[in-house]
Write an enzyme that holds these catalytic residues in place. Structure first.
Site, PDB file in Angstrom:
ATOM      1  N   THR A 105       0.844  -1.200   0.000  1.00  0.00           N
ATOM      2  CA  THR A 105       0.000   0.000   0.000  1.00  0.00           C
ATOM      3  C   THR A 105       0.878   1.248   0.000  1.00  0.00           C
ATOM      4  O   THR A 105       0.622   2.200  -0.746  1.00  0.00           O
ATOM      5  CB  THR A 105      -0.946  -0.008   1.219  1.00  0.00           C
ATOM      6  OG1 THR A 105      -1.845  -1.097   1.077  1.00  0.00           O
ATOM      7  CG2 THR A 105      -1.725   1.283   1.339  1.00  0.00           C
ATOM      8  N   LYS A 115       2.019  12.493 -12.350  1.00  0.00           N
ATOM      9  CA  LYS A 115       2.931  12.827 -13.450  1.00  0.00           C
ATOM     10  C   LYS A 115       2.140  12.986 -14.761  1.00  0.00           C
ATOM     11  O   LYS A 115       2.328  13.946 -15.499  1.00  0.00           O
ATOM     12  CB  LYS A 115       3.951  11.685 -13.578  1.00  0.00           C
ATOM     13  CG  LYS A 115       5.005  11.840 -14.630  1.00  0.00           C
ATOM     14  CD  LYS A 115       5.955  10.643 -14.538  1.00  0.00           C
ATOM     15  CE  LYS A 115       6.214  10.062 -15.901  1.00  0.00           C
ATOM     16  NZ  LYS A 115       6.596   8.649 -15.868  1.00  0.00           N
ATOM     17  N   TYR A 119       5.246  -0.464   8.202  1.00  0.00           N
ATOM     18  CA  TYR A 119       4.652   0.874   8.174  1.00  0.00           C
ATOM     19  C   TYR A 119       5.746   1.939   8.105  1.00  0.00           C
ATOM     20  O   TYR A 119       5.746   2.784   7.200  1.00  0.00           O
ATOM     21  CB  TYR A 119       3.808   1.060   9.432  1.00  0.00           C
ATOM     22  CG  TYR A 119       3.039   2.356   9.518  1.00  0.00           C
ATOM     23  CD1 TYR A 119       1.855   2.543   8.806  1.00  0.00           C
ATOM     24  CD2 TYR A 119       3.476   3.397  10.351  1.00  0.00           C
ATOM     25  CE1 TYR A 119       1.132   3.724   8.921  1.00  0.00           C
ATOM     26  CE2 TYR A 119       2.754   4.579  10.461  1.00  0.00           C
ATOM     27  CZ  TYR A 119       1.586   4.734   9.747  1.00  0.00           C
ATOM     28  OH  TYR A 119       0.876   5.908   9.855  1.00  0.00           O
TER      29      TYR A 119
HETATM   30  P1  NAD Z   1      -7.512   5.016   8.855  1.00  0.00           P
HETATM   31  O1  NAD Z   1      -7.055   3.621   9.015  1.00  0.00           O
HETATM   32  O2  NAD Z   1      -8.778   5.441   9.515  1.00  0.00           O
HETATM   33  O3  NAD Z   1      -7.620   5.412   7.324  1.00  0.00           O
HETATM   34  C1  NAD Z   1      -6.889   4.811   6.305  1.00  0.00           C
HETATM   35  C2  NAD Z   1      -7.816   4.591   5.122  1.00  0.00           C
HETATM   36  O4  NAD Z   1      -7.068   4.012   4.039  1.00  0.00           O
HETATM   37  C3  NAD Z   1      -8.952   3.609   5.443  1.00  0.00           C
HETATM   38  O5  NAD Z   1     -10.171   4.131   4.972  1.00  0.00           O
HETATM   39  C4  NAD Z   1      -8.557   2.356   4.690  1.00  0.00           C
HETATM   40  O6  NAD Z   1      -9.666   1.550   4.338  1.00  0.00           O
HETATM   41  C5  NAD Z   1      -7.827   2.930   3.485  1.00  0.00           C
HETATM   42  N1  NAD Z   1      -6.878   2.003   2.849  1.00  0.00           N
HETATM   43  C6  NAD Z   1      -5.961   1.204   3.442  1.00  0.00           C
HETATM   44  N2  NAD Z   1      -5.273   0.507   2.526  1.00  0.00           N
HETATM   45  C7  NAD Z   1      -5.769   0.880   1.307  1.00  0.00           C
HETATM   46  C8  NAD Z   1      -5.493   0.494  -0.032  1.00  0.00           C
HETATM   47  N3  NAD Z   1      -4.529  -0.404  -0.310  1.00  0.00           N
HETATM   48  N4  NAD Z   1      -6.209   1.068  -1.030  1.00  0.00           N
HETATM   49  C9  NAD Z   1      -7.180   1.970  -0.754  1.00  0.00           C
HETATM   50  N5  NAD Z   1      -7.494   2.362   0.492  1.00  0.00           N
HETATM   51  C10 NAD Z   1      -6.798   1.826   1.509  1.00  0.00           C
HETATM   52  O7  NAD Z   1      -6.294   5.931   9.376  1.00  0.00           O
HETATM   53  P2  NAD Z   1      -6.175   7.519   9.507  1.00  0.00           P
HETATM   54  O8  NAD Z   1      -5.848   7.825  10.912  1.00  0.00           O
HETATM   55  O9  NAD Z   1      -7.307   8.197   8.858  1.00  0.00           O
HETATM   56  O10 NAD Z   1      -4.843   7.777   8.664  1.00  0.00           O
HETATM   57  C11 NAD Z   1      -4.881   8.295   7.341  1.00  0.00           C
HETATM   58  C12 NAD Z   1      -3.464   8.495   6.824  1.00  0.00           C
HETATM   59  O11 NAD Z   1      -2.757   9.390   7.689  1.00  0.00           O
HETATM   60  C13 NAD Z   1      -2.655   7.210   6.763  1.00  0.00           C
HETATM   61  O12 NAD Z   1      -1.856   7.230   5.603  1.00  0.00           O
HETATM   62  C14 NAD Z   1      -1.790   7.281   7.990  1.00  0.00           C
HETATM   63  O13 NAD Z   1      -0.587   6.574   7.821  1.00  0.00           O
HETATM   64  C15 NAD Z   1      -1.554   8.772   8.116  1.00  0.00           C
HETATM   65  N6  NAD Z   1      -1.252   9.129   9.514  1.00  0.00           N
HETATM   66  C16 NAD Z   1      -2.238   9.161  10.447  1.00  0.00           C
HETATM   67  C17 NAD Z   1      -1.911   9.469  11.765  1.00  0.00           C
HETATM   68  C18 NAD Z   1      -2.957   9.542  12.842  1.00  0.00           C
HETATM   69  O14 NAD Z   1      -2.599   9.717  14.001  1.00  0.00           O
HETATM   70  N7  NAD Z   1      -4.236   9.472  12.561  1.00  0.00           N
HETATM   71  C19 NAD Z   1      -0.580   9.710  12.119  1.00  0.00           C
HETATM   72  C20 NAD Z   1       0.397   9.631  11.134  1.00  0.00           C
HETATM   73  C21 NAD Z   1       0.048   9.359   9.824  1.00  0.00           C
HETATM   74  N1  UDP Z   2      -0.325   5.013 -13.260  1.00  0.00           N
HETATM   75  C1  UDP Z   2      -1.624   5.106 -12.807  1.00  0.00           C
HETATM   76  N2  UDP Z   2      -2.417   6.074 -13.322  1.00  0.00           N
HETATM   77  C2  UDP Z   2      -1.993   6.953 -14.269  1.00  0.00           C
HETATM   78  C3  UDP Z   2      -0.652   6.864 -14.705  1.00  0.00           C
HETATM   79  C4  UDP Z   2       0.167   5.886 -14.162  1.00  0.00           C
HETATM   80  O1  UDP Z   2      -2.054   4.333 -11.955  1.00  0.00           O
HETATM   81  O2  UDP Z   2      -2.779   7.798 -14.683  1.00  0.00           O
HETATM   82  C5  UDP Z   2       0.539   3.974 -12.687  1.00  0.00           C
HETATM   83  C6  UDP Z   2       1.132   3.085 -13.762  1.00  0.00           C
HETATM   84  O3  UDP Z   2       0.397   1.889 -13.776  1.00  0.00           O
HETATM   85  C7  UDP Z   2       2.544   2.857 -13.323  1.00  0.00           C
HETATM   86  C8  UDP Z   2       2.784   3.789 -12.167  1.00  0.00           C
HETATM   87  O4  UDP Z   2       1.646   4.610 -12.062  1.00  0.00           O
HETATM   88  O5  UDP Z   2       2.706   1.539 -12.848  1.00  0.00           O
HETATM   89  C9  UDP Z   2       3.981   4.664 -12.335  1.00  0.00           C
HETATM   90  O6  UDP Z   2       3.827   5.445 -13.504  1.00  0.00           O
HETATM   91  P1  UDP Z   2       5.088   5.934 -14.310  1.00  0.00           P
HETATM   92  O7  UDP Z   2       4.583   6.740 -15.463  1.00  0.00           O
HETATM   93  O8  UDP Z   2       6.048   6.585 -13.405  1.00  0.00           O
HETATM   94  O9  UDP Z   2       5.782   4.589 -14.741  1.00  0.00           O
HETATM   95  P2  UDP Z   2       5.700   3.702 -16.028  1.00  0.00           P
HETATM   96  O10 UDP Z   2       4.255   3.701 -16.499  1.00  0.00           O
HETATM   97  O11 UDP Z   2       6.620   4.345 -16.969  1.00  0.00           O
HETATM   98  O12 UDP Z   2       6.156   2.376 -15.541  1.00  0.00           O
END
Ligand code: NAD
Ligand code: UDP
Ligand code: UDP
Length: 340
Positions: free
Chosen positions: A93, A106, A146
Site C-alpha cells: 500500500t 505525473k 509501516y
Molecule cells: P484510517 O485507518 O482510519 O484510514 C486509512 C484509510 O485508508 C482507510 O479508509 C482504509 O480503508 C484505506 N486504505 C488502506 N489501505 C488501502 C489500499 N490499499 N487502497 C485503498 N485504500 C486503503 O487511518 P487515519 O488515521 O485516517 O490515517 C490516514 C493516513 O494518515 C494514513 O496514511 C496514515 O498513515 C496517516 N497518519 C495518520 C496518523 C494519525 O494519528 N491518525 C498519524 C500519522 C500518519
Molecule cells: N499510473 C496510474 N495512473 C496513471 C498513470 C500511471 O495508476 O494515470 C501507474 C502506472 O500503472 C505505473 C505507475 O503509475 O505503474 C507509475 O507510472 P510511471 O509513469 O512513473 O511509470 P511507467 O508507467 O513508466 O512504468
C-alpha cells in the site's frame, strides 16, 4: 479559488473523511477512493448526497486512471494493530500505492500530497523531533512495514519530484485523534475512551511513561490543507500538537473525564514501541502560519461525547477495544467493527 477535481485516497478513513468534508466545503469536486480495509462507507455517508462527491472502491496498489487536478494520498491503515495484521499488504500500500499516485500525478500534472508520519523518526534519539532528524527505525521489526513503507514513499515522492518535476507535498503527521475514530481502531485514544465508558480495565502498555503528543483532527486537517494550498512549501513538514503527555497521564485524564470506575491494567509494552514523541513545529509555524488550537482536554471532551453516542446506538452489540492477543489470531481486518 478555482474549483478543482480532487482525489482523496483513503478518503473513507478517519482523517480522510474529514478531509473530504473540508474540500467539499471549499467548493471542490471530491473523488474518494478506498478499499474499506479500516475505513467504511459510514464515515462518508453524510457526503453521498452531495453531487460533487463520488465514492469509489479501489485498492491503491493497482493502477488508477482518472482525470484530477490534485491528489491527497492517505490510503494506509494507521493503527499498529491493523497495519501489522497483513504487513506485506501494508508495504505494498505504501510503496506500490505511492508509485501509482505519483504516476497518476505525473500524467495529469496534478499536485500530490503524501500523508507521512512521525514514525519515520522511529524511536527517536532527538527530542523533540525536527524535520532534519533522520530517525532511528528498525528495518526488520514489527513496525517496519509501516515505518519503512512510509520512508520509502517519501523517497519516491522526492525522486518523482527531482526526476520528473512532479509537484509534491509531504506532511509528517503526529498522533491525531477525534470523533469518528473506529471503536475498534486499536489506537490509544479510542481504546482508553471505550474502555473507560464501559467501566472495563484501561489497558496500559508498559509502565505508561512513554510519551505521545496528541493533535485534534480539525487542527490536523487545517494544517495539511494549508500545506497543499501553499504556493511553494514542499515539506516534509511536521504537523502535530507539541503538548506532550505520558500515556499514563492520558489514561488518568480519560478515566477522570468519563467519571469512570475503570482501573488501569498493565500489559507488556509492544516491541519497538517508541518511548517518546513530540513534534518540533517551527517549520509549520514559520512556513504555513499554522499551529494547533485545540487543547487535549477540549478535544477529548468532544471525542468522548461522540463515543458515548456511538456506544449507545450500538448497545445491542458488544464492542471490545482491539488489543493485541498473544494466544488468539487477529480478527479478519474487514470485520473489525464487531467482536464479542
Ligand atoms: P484510517 O485507518 O482510519 O484510514 C486509512 C484509510 O485508508 C482507510 O479508509 C482504509 O480503508 C484505506 N486504505 C488502506 N489501505 C488501502 C489500499 N490499499 N487502497 C485503498 N485504500 C486503503 O487511518 P487515519 O488515521 O485516517 O490515517 C490516514 C493516513 O494518515 C494514513 O496514511 C496514515 O498513515 C496517516 N497518519 C495518520 C496518523 C494519525 O494519528 N491518525 C498519524 C500519522 C500518519
Ligand atoms: N499510473 C496510474 N495512473 C496513471 C498513470 C500511471 O495508476 O494515470 C501507474 C502506472 O500503472 C505505473 C505507475 O503509475 O505503474 C507509475 O507510472 P510511471 O509513469 O512513473 O511509470 P511507467 O508507467 O513508466 O512504468
Ligand atoms: N497504548 C496503550 N494502550 C492501548 C493502546 C496503546 O498503552 O490500549 C500505548 C502504545 O503502547 C503506545 C501509545 O499508547 O505507547 C500510542 O499507541 P497508538 O497505537 O495509539 O499509536 P503509536 O503512536 O504507537 O503508533
Amino acid at each position: 479559488m478555482t474549483r478543482k477535481r480532487i482525489l482523496v485516497t483513503g478518503g473513507a478513513g478517519f482523517l480522510g473523511s474529514y478531509l473530504c468534508e473540508a474540500l467539499l466545503g471549499q467548493g471542490h469536486d471530491v473523488l474518494c477512493v478506498d478499499n474499506f480495509f479500516t475505513g467504511s462507507r459510514d464515515n462518508v455517508l453524510h457526503l453521498l448526497d452531495d453531487h460533487r462527491f463520488e465514492l469509489m472502491r479501489h485498492d491503491v496498489t493497482f493502477p488508477l486512471y482518472v482525470e484530477v487536478d490534485e491528489i491527497y494520498n492517505l490510503a494506509c491503515p494507521a493503527s499498529p494493530i491493523h497495519y501489522q495484521f497483513d504487513p506485506v499488504q501494508t508495504v505494498k500500500t505504501n510503496v506500490h500505492g505511492a508509485i501509482n499516485v505519483l504516476g497518476l500525478a505525473k500524467r495529469t500534472r496534478a499536485r500530490v500530497f503524501q500523508a507521512s508520519t512521525s514514525e519515520v523518526y522511529g524511536d527517536p534519539a532527538v527530542h523533540p523531533q525536527p524535520e532534519t532528524y533522520r530517525g532511528s527505525v528498525s528495518p526488520i521489526g514489527p513496525r517496519a512495514c509501516y515505518d519503512e513503507g512510509k520512508r520509502c514513499a517519501e523517497t519516491l515522492f522526492f525522486d518523482y519530484h527531482r526526476q520528473y518535476g512532479v509537484d509534491i507535498r509531504i506532511a509528517r503527521i503526529f498522533n491525531t485523534y477525534g470523533p469518528r475514530m473506529n471503536l475498534n481502531d486499536g489506537r490509544v485514544v479510542s481504546n482508553f475512551i471505550v474502555q473507560a465508558l464501559k467501566g472495563e480495565p484501561v489497558t496500559l502498555y508498559g509502565d505508561g511513561s512513554q510519551t505521545r503528543s496528541f493533535c485534534y483532527v480539525d487542527d490536523l486537517i487545517d494544517g495539511i490543507v494549508r500545506l497543499v494550498q501553499s504556493p511553494d512549501v514542499i515539506g516534509p513538514i511536521n504537523i502535530g500538537n507539541p503538548a506532550e503527555f505520558t500515556v499514563r497521564q492520558l489514561a488518568e485524564m480519560v478515566i477522570e473525564m468519563t467519571n469512570s470506575t475503570s482501573r488501569i491494567e498493565y500489559r507488556p509494552l509492544p516491541q519497538d514501541d517508541p518511548l517518546q514523541r513530540q513534534p518540533d513545529i517551527t517549520r509549520a509555524r514559520m512556513q504555513l502560519g499554522w499551529q494547533p488550537r485545540v487543547a487535549l482536554r477540549d478535544g477529548l471532551a468532544r471525542t468522548i461525547e461522540h463515543f458515548e453516542g456511538k456506544l449507545n446506538s450500538a448497545s445491542q452489540r458488544i464492542y471490545r477495544p482491539l488489543i493485541p492477543q498473544t494466544s488468539m489470531p487477529l480478527p479478519v481486518a474487514n470485520s473489525l467493527a464487531l467482536q464479542g
